[in-house]
Design an enzyme around this catalytic site. Structure first.
Site, short mmCIF file in Angstrom:
data_model
loop_
_atom_site.label_atom_id
_atom_site.label_comp_id
_atom_site.label_asym_id
_atom_site.label_seq_id
_atom_site.Cartn_x
_atom_site.Cartn_y
_atom_site.Cartn_z
N ASP A 365 0.83 -1.20 0.00
CA ASP A 365 0.00 0.00 0.00
C ASP A 365 0.86 1.25 0.00
O ASP A 365 1.93 1.29 0.62
CB ASP A 365 -0.92 0.00 1.21
CG ASP A 365 -1.93 -1.14 1.14
OD1 ASP A 365 -2.90 -1.00 0.39
OD2 ASP A 365 -1.72 -2.16 1.81
N THR A 366 0.36 2.29 -0.66
CA THR A 366 1.14 3.47 -0.95
C THR A 366 0.20 4.65 -1.17
O THR A 366 -0.94 4.46 -1.57
CB THR A 366 1.95 3.25 -2.26
OG1 THR A 366 2.79 2.12 -2.10
CG2 THR A 366 2.81 4.44 -2.62
N VAL A 367 0.67 5.86 -0.91
CA VAL A 367 -0.05 7.04 -1.39
C VAL A 367 0.81 7.76 -2.41
O VAL A 367 2.03 7.85 -2.28
CB VAL A 367 -0.43 8.02 -0.26
CG1 VAL A 367 -1.42 7.38 0.69
CG2 VAL A 367 0.78 8.56 0.47
N SER A 384 5.14 5.87 1.48
CA SER A 384 4.56 4.55 1.71
C SER A 384 5.10 3.85 2.94
O SER A 384 6.20 4.14 3.41
CB SER A 384 4.85 3.67 0.49
OG SER A 384 4.39 2.34 0.68
N MET A 447 -0.25 4.11 -7.68
CA MET A 447 0.02 3.37 -6.45
C MET A 447 -0.18 1.87 -6.68
O MET A 447 -0.75 1.46 -7.68
CB MET A 447 -0.93 3.82 -5.35
CG MET A 447 -0.90 5.30 -5.07
SD MET A 447 -2.29 5.79 -4.02
CE MET A 447 -3.24 6.79 -5.16
#
Length: 544
Positions: A365-367, A384, A447
């Site tokens: 998961d990442t922004v 992230s 992402m």
């Protein structure tokens, strides 16, 4: 065989960019003076507030990144890493690598004694030194107009007063609740009701707010000093090798971006240890194939992109790691000779066997966020924790969730990405930027961990080759070859899936959306900005 993509006529591009208003969808956001696109409305709002108050795109990006630590705590945090591309009005682009390193004690003797087959994502050895706070400070010191304290103020306010949980965030959070419940800090700070929060419920983070206030007062030294001591004290009994000295030596690095031409535009990525080179390898393959002859939603397009990405992934996993340890020059990986060689392995009619050396797809998961200001300073920024809530460890006292980027290391001695003392692991984070001629035309990113190179390839092709507007480009149905399976989102038609099966692909429907993304276009003709924010997330593009 085409040497490059055919450039569509400007009129065709503009006509294709007009969406059908009878169908579900979202219009692009347009603005004159500044625009921010993030995966959280509050982050976009605070970024635009900074721009309206006279701050620049770097100020706004750091502010938004901090807010996202509150509104999307499973995706990002000050216990993670960040990367950025900074594009200036004159077309100059600077790259920042603010990824953290392994412990200096993680040497060959330790590895031999440990007898590890890999770095377990839930292991304390997967925790690397967080580089984000140092990266934020470094960006502001060189290109910002605000102090770190000013940039952190909205995040501190939200951490103290609370922020409502958004629908996609609640969906993701619920899937990680059991993992969080196994950690003291996770239970205390992230499951305060004894369960994952539901959409609309307000979450507050008093311990994290206190940590952010300390950083606001002391700068990056506040994190790599007193806060680092608390982190080390918490993870050392769990087996971590990290020390205060490892935190103290953390320093973000300015790097030279790398690029590849596609449709008469220059696609810009960061060099290893990030995986931006993976997207460029695939683009280089497709430069030698007739992708533009096929419709954007066709089996032929998906087939060619997927075959190119399979080959790119193979080279990524063989050769990409810490820039000081890579065994094949990046220039060779994206050379014209390499592109032609790999394109020769692709059949238009039949899927290749799964190449060796492809690991399973991690759940990560990442922004990603993008900001462009009135002076057309553009920031492509990604932050992230890697897996959802990173390592699953949150410090009880300081409320900081720690990343597990070390899980990207391998344990094969001699491999460029083998864990070692003070090394940066192969990193999935990869902000993107596009130039047309001498000027920046787009700031973008996708992402989704391992999916990111595939996302860059598809989104860029959607915009530059197929003429979609920036919102359509990030929303368009996605595909991803991994684990011997070609994963298709629900938006890919059944007839296309069947055609892919006839080509020899093992096809399956993706259980969850593939990544997310943002894109901002700088329109030189109109003098305006156009922004899109992926409907797979909760965010929006907003300007003034």
């Amino acid at each position: 065989m085409a040497s490059d993509f055919t450039v569509f006529e400007e009129q065709r591009n503009r006509e294709a960019a007009m969406r059908n208003f009878q169908l579900p969808g979202r219009s692009t956001a347009h603005a004159l003076h500044g625009l921010a696109a993030t995966s959280s409305p509050l982050a976009s709002l605070e970024a635009v507030a900074v721009l309206r108050a006279g701050g620049n795109a770097v100020d706004a990006a750091v502010t938004a990144a901090a807010v996202l630590c509150i509104t999307e705590p499973h995706m990002t945090g000050i216990g993670g890493d960040c990367f950025a591309l900074i594009g200036h009005g004159d077309g100059t682009v600077h790259g920042l690598n603010a990824s953290g390193r392994s412990a200096m004690a993680a040497d060959g003797d330790w590895l031999k004694r440990a007898k590890l087959d890999g770095i377990d994502p839930d292991s304390a050895h997967a925790i690397t030194v967080p580089g984000a706070v140092d990266g934020w400070q470094t960006l502001l010191d060189r290109f910002g107009t605000m102090t770190l304290a000013q940039a952190l103020e909205p995040a501190i306010r939200l951490a103290e007063t609370g922020a409502p949980v958004l629908p996609r965030v609640a969906f993701d959070w619920a899937q990680t609740a059991e993992r969080l419940d196994a950690d003291e800090g996770g239970r205390l700070h992230l499951l305060p009701r004894g369960r994952a929060p539901r959409a609309g419920e307000v979450m507050r983070y008093p311990a994290l707010a206190k940590s952010l206030r300390l950083i606001a007062k002391q700068g990056r030294d506040g994190f790599y000093g007193d806060i680092a001591k608390d982190i080390v004290d918490y993870i050392k009994p769990q087996g971590s090798l990290l020390t205060l000295d490892d935190f103290a030596r953390t320093k973000a690095e300015w790097v030279e971006p790398i690029s590849m031409v596609m449709a008469a535009h220059e696609i810009i990525e960061l060099p290893p240890n990030g995986q931006g080179v993976t997207a460029l390898i695939a683009i280089n393959v497709l430069r030698n194939l007739d992708l533009q002859a096929h419709a954007p939603d066709s089996a032929e397009r998906i087939h060619l992109e997927s075959e190119a990405m399979r080959l790119a992934w193979l080279y990524r996993n063989r050769h990409v790691g810490d820039s000081d340890a890579i065994d094949m020059a990046t220039s060779d990986l994206i050379s014209e000779k390499m592109g032609k060689k790999l394109a020769g392995l692709v059949s238009a009619r039949r899927a290749m066997g799964e190449p060796e050396g492809l690991p399973s797809r991690p759940k990560s998961d990442t922004v990603y966020l993008s900001v462009v200001d009135k002076d057309r300073l553009a920031v492509s920024f990604i932050n992230s924790l890697y897996y959802s809530f990173g390592s699953g460890r949150t410090t009880p006292k300081t409320g900081i969730t720690l990343q597990n980027r070390g899980a990207c290391f391998v344990t094969e001695p001699g491999h460029p990405n083998c864990i070692g003392p003070g090394k940066r692991p192969l990193h999935t984070l990869m902000p993107g930027m596009i130039k047309k001629g001498a000027k920046i035309s787009h700031s973008f990113g996708v992402m989704g961990g391992a999916y990111q190179p595939m996302g860059h390839l598809s989104v860029v092709a959607n915009r530059l080759l197929y003429g979609m507007d920036v919102q359509e480009a990030v929303d368009f149905p996605r595909h991803f070859p991994l684990d011997g399976v070609l994963w298709l989102e629900a938006g890919v038609r059944a007839s296309v899936a069947e055609a892919l099966e006839r080509k020899g692909h093992k096809v399956a429907r993706a259980e969850e959306p593939l990544g997310g993304g943002q894109m901002i276009e700088i329109d030189k003709e109109t003098g305006t900005l156009a922004g899109g924010s992926d409907s797979r997330k909760d965010g929006l593009a907003l300007g003034y």
